[in-house]
Design a protein around this motif. Sequence first.
Motif: not given
Length: 749
Positions: A433-459
């Motif tokens: 959870k708290d680790l970066p989405a990063e490949t073995d050779d240092g390519f970092h990917v920012t992982l965002l989420t899709n949402t629409g309802l307030l109740a979907d914020v938490s996941p």
Amino acid sequence: MQHSLANLTPLVQEISDAENAVAAMQTIVARLSDLMEVPVCSLYLKSPSRAQLILAATQGLSQSAVGKIRLNPEEGLVGTVAATKNLLNLEDASLHEKFRLFPDAEETPYRQFMAVPLIHLRQLVGVIVIQGTKRAPFSPEAEAFLVTVASQLAATLNAIQKSGDWMPRRRPGKLYKRYDGISGSTGVAVGQLTQLNSQVDLKASLPKKADDIQEELERFHHALEGAIAEVEQGEARIEKDLPEDIASLFTVYRMMLASPELSANVITLIEKGNTAIWSVRKAALDHAAVFEASEDPYMQARAEDVRNIAIKLINQMLRKKRLREPPKDTAIILAGDLISITDLSDFDKDQLVGIICRSGSALSHTAIVANALGIPAVMGVTELDIERYSGQTVIIDGNSGFVIASPPKEMTREYRQIKRNEEKFNSQLAQLKDLPAETDDGFHVTLLTNTGLLADVSPGLVNGAEGVGLYRSEIPFMVHDGFPTEDEQYRVYKQVIDAYYPRPVSMRTLDIGGDKQLPYYEIKEENPYLGWRGIRFTLDNTALQITQLRAMVRAGHGRENLQIIVPMVSRIDEIKALRALLDQVLKDLHNEGKQATAPKLGIMIEVPAAILLLEKAAPYIDFVSVGTNDLAQYLLAVDRNNPKVSRLFDPLHPAVLSALEMIQARCKTLNLPISLCGEMAADPAAVLLLIAMGFDRLSLSAHRIPMIKWVIRNTSRKDLEKLLIKAQKAEDESEIRRMTKRKLKTLGL
């Protein structure tokens, strides 16, 4: 011969009225024998698991041969027709080099022979045969009629053929049945199928006219109170096992039940002389239809919530008990047409090991709660006869989306071992959870989420999302009976922006159009996908667009994490017009003495024209977001919701991959930040290629984030670039899928 195509309608009706698959096939051969005025009509179907053709039904030959005559492709006349997918019309079948006699079928006296292949969506289903005693081929009229009949019946027979219900049962002790569905929550489970007893068929006819209107009004209000109490009790039982915001999904149900719009619509229908039950059903189905008309799967899933609310109210009025109580020490797999989140609360977390829904989707709130509880779920298992298997052992595979009924002991043992292995793997994912989405050779990917309802914020937050890549702003518009006010929108947007602060939140402006209907603003078009939607609709309704922009800008002030995305852009003047409106909104808010900060403005690349306009659009925008679902649909000219062509929709099609490479390269040259949302971002196979292309911002469903992060952290971009080079040489998506599957397997997935 009775070759009138008018005979097809009653034939189709007779088939639909048949008790089972065997009866339906026997109806076909009997009626065709009569219509074609021939002594023999036989139907061969392709075995679901093997390439053999099996005699499934016959009129005129010996019934003892059904299930026993089996032919390989190219074997005999029937096998020849299957292999070539071309008809045969012979005056004397015995003279043909491929003729094969089956004495047990008692076909000696028949010479005339005509066989036509049954083909559905390019796949062979079977072969239909007629035979006669004359020494002459069948007439051109008979040939044309049988070809037409075959094309009309192919879809029906395809469903029968795939079901396997027609197959002869040879080893009863080892029989089991697989039913395909949609993965709602990953994982596997073995347990006793327990039928939800409170199912209400909202499409069934119900008593409409009321005898006493006042009595019906009271009945509705009592049901409303009872349903709200039921939701509150369910929340109290289950909230200890859920993250706070997931538990707030129960608040969504309470809000829907307390919605003035729902009550007003039902009361209006009752006051017109209708029963309370009928009025609830009518109001709910009308409202659900608004969501179902959307192309967006997330929006379609909200229709399930509306139907669940209607079922709760009707059950209150019918006083139905929801469950048949299972033994407390039994592992339960709960099954029903629709299962609500309150139904889940009737079981201890340790007892409820799986969920099966005959309808529903992976984006339903039931699936969201199942994910949060770690319970595998398979949705949309339309063919499963729940009552037949109630009380029996079943296996559900939430990874691949299927259910196995009556599994043999060996299979049960194997799946229990798979479950143990998965539990170990999931514990590894939770640690990411708290680790970066990063490949073995240092390519970092920012992982965002899709949402629409307030109740979907938490996941998203629970699963480590680094922001919101796509907020669908249509929801506040779709749950009202009129356009929401600026303040109503402001309050909703602000909660999302505040929840994710300081992470970025990209809000899409209203994407309403021909395929996404509002209950109070109907749009009828012959081709909604190419019609009045997205930016085209909002620019033509300027006041509506200004109101939304004002609400978004106000909600973002003080946080500075708001980004605005414009959907369905295909012209430069659309971008300039939206930019001008945004500038006007900022100026007006300042003149009114309200603080406002200019957000970044981006466009969705969904229409292929937007790719070719990137250089001209760059001066007016700050970033781009690629909507892969629509982009692939427009590039391939495939409606992915149309079952006749949906198999042709695959984002890994070489043309789609080429377009994505082009977009990435142009954005890099123009120094435009780029993100990607849609199903590709949640598909491990696609992510391998996206990383190789250089995509470093992906927005996906919250529950897929840990898996995609694991994939990213267990590979290197250098290796994936080699994979991309191979994929670029592939001719079709099947070849590309095979490559990526092999790569994922080497990673250990």
